[in-house]
Design a protein around this motif. Structure first.
Motif, PDB file in Angstrom:
ATOM      1  N   ASN A 168      56.433  22.065 -15.209  1.00 32.87           N
ATOM      2  CA  ASN A 168      56.344  21.951 -13.757  1.00 32.87           C
ATOM      3  C   ASN A 168      56.888  20.590 -13.342  1.00 32.87           C
ATOM      4  O   ASN A 168      57.028  19.671 -14.151  1.00 32.87           O
ATOM      5  N   PHE A 169      57.197  20.475 -12.041  1.00 27.22           N
ATOM      6  CA  PHE A 169      57.742  19.244 -11.483  1.00 27.22           C
ATOM      7  C   PHE A 169      56.693  18.554 -10.613  1.00 27.22           C
ATOM      8  O   PHE A 169      55.659  19.153 -10.269  1.00 27.22           O
ATOM      9  N   ALA A 170      56.983  17.339 -10.223  1.00 32.31           N
ATOM     10  CA  ALA A 170      56.071  16.609  -9.344  1.00 32.31           C
ATOM     11  C   ALA A 170      55.827  17.385  -8.053  1.00 32.31           C
ATOM     12  O   ALA A 170      54.701  17.425  -7.542  1.00 32.31           O
ATOM     13  N   VAL A 171      56.874  18.036  -7.516  1.00 32.49           N
ATOM     14  CA  VAL A 171      56.719  18.786  -6.275  1.00 32.49           C
ATOM     15  C   VAL A 171      55.727  19.932  -6.447  1.00 32.49           C
ATOM     16  O   VAL A 171      54.977  20.273  -5.519  1.00 32.49           O
ATOM     17  N   ASP A 172      55.682  20.530  -7.649  1.00 31.12           N
ATOM     18  CA  ASP A 172      54.731  21.610  -7.918  1.00 31.12           C
ATOM     19  C   ASP A 172      53.304  21.073  -7.995  1.00 31.12           C
ATOM     20  O   ASP A 172      52.364  21.691  -7.485  1.00 31.12           O
ATOM     21  N   ARG A 173      53.151  19.913  -8.622  1.00 33.35           N
ATOM     22  CA  ARG A 173      51.825  19.315  -8.741  1.00 33.35           C
ATOM     23  C   ARG A 173      51.300  18.858  -7.384  1.00 33.35           C
ATOM     24  O   ARG A 173      50.106  18.959  -7.095  1.00 33.35           O
ATOM     25  N   GLU A 174      52.214  18.378  -6.540  1.00 37.16           N
ATOM     26  CA  GLU A 174      51.806  17.979  -5.191  1.00 37.16           C
ATOM     27  C   GLU A 174      51.352  19.188  -4.373  1.00 37.16           C
ATOM     28  O   GLU A 174      50.354  19.136  -3.652  1.00 37.16           O
ATOM     29  N   GLN A 175      52.098  20.304  -4.507  1.00 35.26           N
ATOM     30  CA  GLN A 175      51.709  21.526  -3.799  1.00 35.26           C
ATOM     31  C   GLN A 175      50.378  22.045  -4.347  1.00 35.26           C
ATOM     32  O   GLN A 175      49.512  22.490  -3.590  1.00 35.26           O
ATOM     33  N   ALA A 176      50.210  21.981  -5.663  1.00 33.30           N
ATOM     34  CA  ALA A 176      48.954  22.417  -6.271  1.00 33.30           C
ATOM     35  C   ALA A 176      47.784  21.594  -5.750  1.00 33.30           C
ATOM     36  O   ALA A 176      46.689  22.133  -5.515  1.00 33.30           O
ATOM     37  N   ALA A 177      47.999  20.301  -5.554  1.00 29.66           N
ATOM     38  CA  ALA A 177      46.939  19.446  -5.018  1.00 29.66           C
ATOM     39  C   ALA A 177      46.557  19.887  -3.608  1.00 29.66           C
ATOM     40  O   ALA A 177      45.367  19.886  -3.239  1.00 29.66           O
ATOM     41  N   ARG A 178      47.561  20.278  -2.815  1.00 28.37           N
ATOM     42  CA  ARG A 178      47.270  20.764  -1.461  1.00 28.37           C
ATOM     43  C   ARG A 178      46.496  22.082  -1.520  1.00 28.37           C
ATOM     44  O   ARG A 178      45.580  22.311  -0.723  1.00 28.37           O
ATOM     45  N   ILE A 179      46.867  22.949  -2.463  1.00 25.64           N
ATOM     46  CA  ILE A 179      46.167  24.228  -2.610  1.00 25.64           C
ATOM     47  C   ILE A 179      44.715  23.989  -3.004  1.00 25.64           C
ATOM     48  O   ILE A 179      43.789  24.585  -2.452  1.00 25.64           O
ATOM     49  N   LEU A 180      44.510  23.097  -3.961  1.00 25.79           N
ATOM     50  CA  LEU A 180      43.150  22.791  -4.419  1.00 25.79           C
ATOM     51  C   LEU A 180      42.324  22.127  -3.320  1.00 25.79           C
ATOM     52  O   LEU A 180      41.106  22.318  -3.252  1.00 25.79           O
ATOM     53  N   ALA A 181      42.993  21.348  -2.473  1.00 31.34           N
ATOM     54  CA  ALA A 181      42.284  20.741  -1.350  1.00 31.34           C
ATOM     55  C   ALA A 181      41.814  21.807  -0.376  1.00 31.34           C
ATOM     56  O   ALA A 181      40.735  21.695   0.225  1.00 31.34           O
ATOM     57  N   GLN A 182      42.625  22.853  -0.218  1.00 31.99           N
ATOM     58  CA  GLN A 182      42.258  23.966   0.662  1.00 31.99           C
ATOM     59  C   GLN A 182      41.174  24.829   0.016  1.00 31.99           C
ATOM     60  O   GLN A 182      40.248  25.288   0.674  1.00 31.99           O
ATOM     61  N   ASN A 183      41.325  25.079  -1.294  1.00 30.45           N
ATOM     62  CA  ASN A 183      40.367  25.927  -2.023  1.00 30.45           C
ATOM     63  C   ASN A 183      40.220  25.383  -3.446  1.00 30.45           C
ATOM     64  O   ASN A 183      41.055  25.652  -4.301  1.00 30.45           O
ATOM     65  N   PRO A 184      39.156  24.634  -3.715  1.00 30.79           N
ATOM     66  CA  PRO A 184      38.954  24.056  -5.052  1.00 30.79           C
ATOM     67  C   PRO A 184      38.789  25.093  -6.152  1.00 30.79           C
ATOM     68  O   PRO A 184      38.849  24.737  -7.337  1.00 30.79           O
ATOM     69  N   ASP A 185      38.599  26.365  -5.779  1.00 26.90           N
ATOM     70  CA  ASP A 185      38.428  27.430  -6.774  1.00 26.90           C
ATOM     71  C   ASP A 185      39.751  27.923  -7.350  1.00 26.90           C
ATOM     72  O   ASP A 185      39.757  28.767  -8.249  1.00 26.90           O
ATOM     73  N   MET A 186      40.882  27.403  -6.865  1.00 26.68           N
ATOM     74  CA  MET A 186      42.163  28.023  -7.206  1.00 26.68           C
ATOM     75  C   MET A 186      42.431  28.043  -8.711  1.00 26.68           C
ATOM     76  O   MET A 186      42.952  29.032  -9.233  1.00 26.68           O
ATOM     77  N   ALA A 187      42.104  26.992  -9.426  1.00 22.52           N
ATOM     78  CA  ALA A 187      42.330  26.992 -10.871  1.00 22.52           C
ATOM     79  C   ALA A 187      41.495  28.082 -11.539  1.00 22.52           C
ATOM     80  O   ALA A 187      41.954  28.755 -12.472  1.00 22.52           O
ATOM     81  N   ASP A 188      40.269  28.283 -11.048  1.00 19.78           N
ATOM     82  CA  ASP A 188      39.422  29.349 -11.587  1.00 19.78           C
ATOM     83  C   ASP A 188      40.004  30.724 -11.278  1.00 19.78           C
ATOM     84  O   ASP A 188      39.911  31.647 -12.087  1.00 19.78           O
ATOM     85  N   VAL A 189      40.598  30.864 -10.103  1.00 20.63           N
ATOM     86  CA  VAL A 189      41.241  32.131  -9.731  1.00 20.63           C
ATOM     87  C   VAL A 189      42.392  32.429 -10.696  1.00 20.63           C
ATOM     88  O   VAL A 189      42.554  33.561 -11.155  1.00 20.63           O
ATOM     89  N   CYS A 190      43.177  31.409 -11.013  1.00 23.08           N
ATOM     90  CA  CYS A 190      44.289  31.596 -11.957  1.00 23.08           C
ATOM     91  C   CYS A 190      43.771  32.015 -13.328  1.00 23.08           C
ATOM     92  O   CYS A 190      44.332  32.917 -13.961  1.00 23.08           O
ATOM     93  N   ARG A 191      42.714  31.383 -13.782  1.00 24.48           N
ATOM     94  CA  ARG A 191      42.149  31.751 -15.093  1.00 24.48           C
ATOM     95  C   ARG A 191      41.569  33.157 -15.060  1.00 24.48           C
ATOM     96  O   ARG A 191      41.691  33.912 -16.035  1.00 24.48           O
ATOM     97  N   ALA A 192      40.956  33.543 -13.931  1.00 30.13           N
ATOM     98  CA  ALA A 192      40.413  34.900 -13.810  1.00 30.13           C
ATOM     99  C   ALA A 192      41.537  35.927 -13.870  1.00 30.13           C
ATOM    100  O   ALA A 192      41.385  37.000 -14.477  1.00 30.13           O
ATOM    101  N   ASN A 193      42.671  35.614 -13.239  1.00 24.53           N
ATOM    102  CA  ASN A 193      43.830  36.499 -13.312  1.00 24.53           C
ATOM    103  C   ASN A 193      44.305  36.647 -14.742  1.00 24.53           C
ATOM    104  O   ASN A 193      44.659  37.734 -15.199  1.00 24.53           O
ATOM    105  N   ARG A 194      44.329  35.519 -15.462  1.00 30.54           N
ATOM    106  CA  ARG A 194      44.774  35.546 -16.854  1.00 30.54           C
ATOM    107  C   ARG A 194      43.826  36.383 -17.705  1.00 30.54           C
ATOM    108  O   ARG A 194      44.256  37.126 -18.593  1.00 30.54           O
ATOM    109  N   ASP A 195      42.525  36.263 -17.434  1.00 30.73           N
ATOM    110  CA  ASP A 195      41.542  37.056 -18.176  1.00 30.73           C
ATOM    111  C   ASP A 195      41.706  38.542 -17.873  1.00 30.73           C
ATOM    112  O   ASP A 195      41.571  39.386 -18.765  1.00 30.73           O
ATOM    113  N   PHE A 196      41.977  38.863 -16.600  1.00 25.57           N
ATOM    114  CA  PHE A 196      42.217  40.262 -16.249  1.00 25.57           C
ATOM    115  C   PHE A 196      43.441  40.797 -16.968  1.00 25.57           C
ATOM    116  O   PHE A 196      43.436  41.932 -17.473  1.00 25.57           O
ATOM    117  N   LEU A 197      44.497  39.999 -17.042  1.00 25.65           N
ATOM    118  CA  LEU A 197      45.701  40.427 -17.750  1.00 25.65           C
ATOM    119  C   LEU A 197      45.367  40.795 -19.192  1.00 25.65           C
ATOM    120  O   LEU A 197      45.822  41.825 -19.696  1.00 25.65           O
TER     121      LEU A 197
END
Length: 279
Positions: free
Chosen positions: A44-73
């Protein structure tokens, strides 16, 4: 970019990176690279990490959502294998991380075949490094909306046998596809698959009885604004329509953490998951 170029695969990575660099959008974040970062990856690039920080600021659960998706897969792939499906067409496969489809499938069935398809150049380049030398796994750079182009690509056409069941995987990707023709696009994929195949899907939505859950999901959508891959939150009926007239296996269309069994102790993700049989 944080992806390392050292190690035994470093030379091949640099070659792949140079070949695909012209197609990389360095200015805007991309869902595949954001997902990689949230799962702890390095492609990933710095721009991706910056966007991820904004997403996490909006919803701190986002990393857990990604892991839940991976578990479902993982659970979905295991379900397919248990039902005799050993071929997988993974659309929007993203950057390979721990628990890839081919790792899960080959661990259970060494004869399994996996065709990865993605359009994002970094995801494709890294996928080539991960699967290099595996004859039952391919990586294709293509736009999933181009059904004919995907199915005719050598990595798909020459690997998957259309006369045998195939699992069509669209996990955590369709909410990045705003195309109004998406139901017809997916129907064309299913039409190309023989009876006994399956369509696996997860999709974000704000269509929930719980207003707090709906708000959390809309917050994720807000966090992706301005990226190259903004989020489309479809309603529950719209998500069901993406599966056409297929038969959903139990428990139907449910929160990602509740497939295939309810998990009352798990925090809901706001995303729906389902597996549909293709007859």
């Amino acid at each position: 970019m944080t992806a390392q170029s050292g190690g035994p695969a470093g030379g091949r990575w640099r070659e792949s990176e140079r070949a695909l660099e012209a197609g990389i959008d360095f200015e805007r974040a991309n869902a595949a690279r954001i997902y990689d970062y949230l799962l702890g990856g390095a492609c990933n690039f710095a721009v991706d990490r910056e966007q991820a920080a904004r997403i996490l600021a909006q919803n701190p659960d986002m990393a857990d959502v990604c892991r839940a998706n991976r578990d479902f897969l993982r659970r979905a792939v295991e379900w397919c294998l248990a039902h005799g499906i050993t071929q997988f067409l993974d659309l929007g496969s993203g950057v390979p991380t721990a628990g890839n489809v081919h790792e899960i499938a080959l661990a259970h069935r060494p004869e399994a075949r996996v065709a990865y398809v993605d359009f994002e150049p970094v995801a494709v380049a890294h996928a080539h490094e991960v699967v290099g030398g595996l004859e039952n796994v391919s990586v294709t750079r293509a736009d999933m909306r181009d059904t004919h182009g995907v199915l005719a690509a050598p990595g798909v056409r020459d690997l998957l046998d259309p006369d045998r069941p195939i699992a069509l995987l669209t996990v955590a990707v369709l909410h990045f596809v705003p195309d109004p023709e998406l139901p017809a696009i997916l129907a064309r994929y299913r039409a190309a698959m023989t009876s006994g195949s399956a369509h696996v899907m997860s999709h974000g939505s704000a269509d929930h009885d719980d207003p707090e859950l709906a708000a959390r999901t809309r917050a994720i959508q807000d966090g992706y604004r301005g990226s190259a891959t903004e989020v489309v939150l479809r309603s529950r009926p719209e998500i069901r329509d993406l599966l056409g007239d297929t038969e959903l296996v139990a428990p139907g269309l449910v929160d990602i953490v509740d497939w295939p069994t309810a998990s009352p102790g798990e925090r809901p993700t706001g995303g729906y998951a389902a597996i549909a049989r293709i007859h």
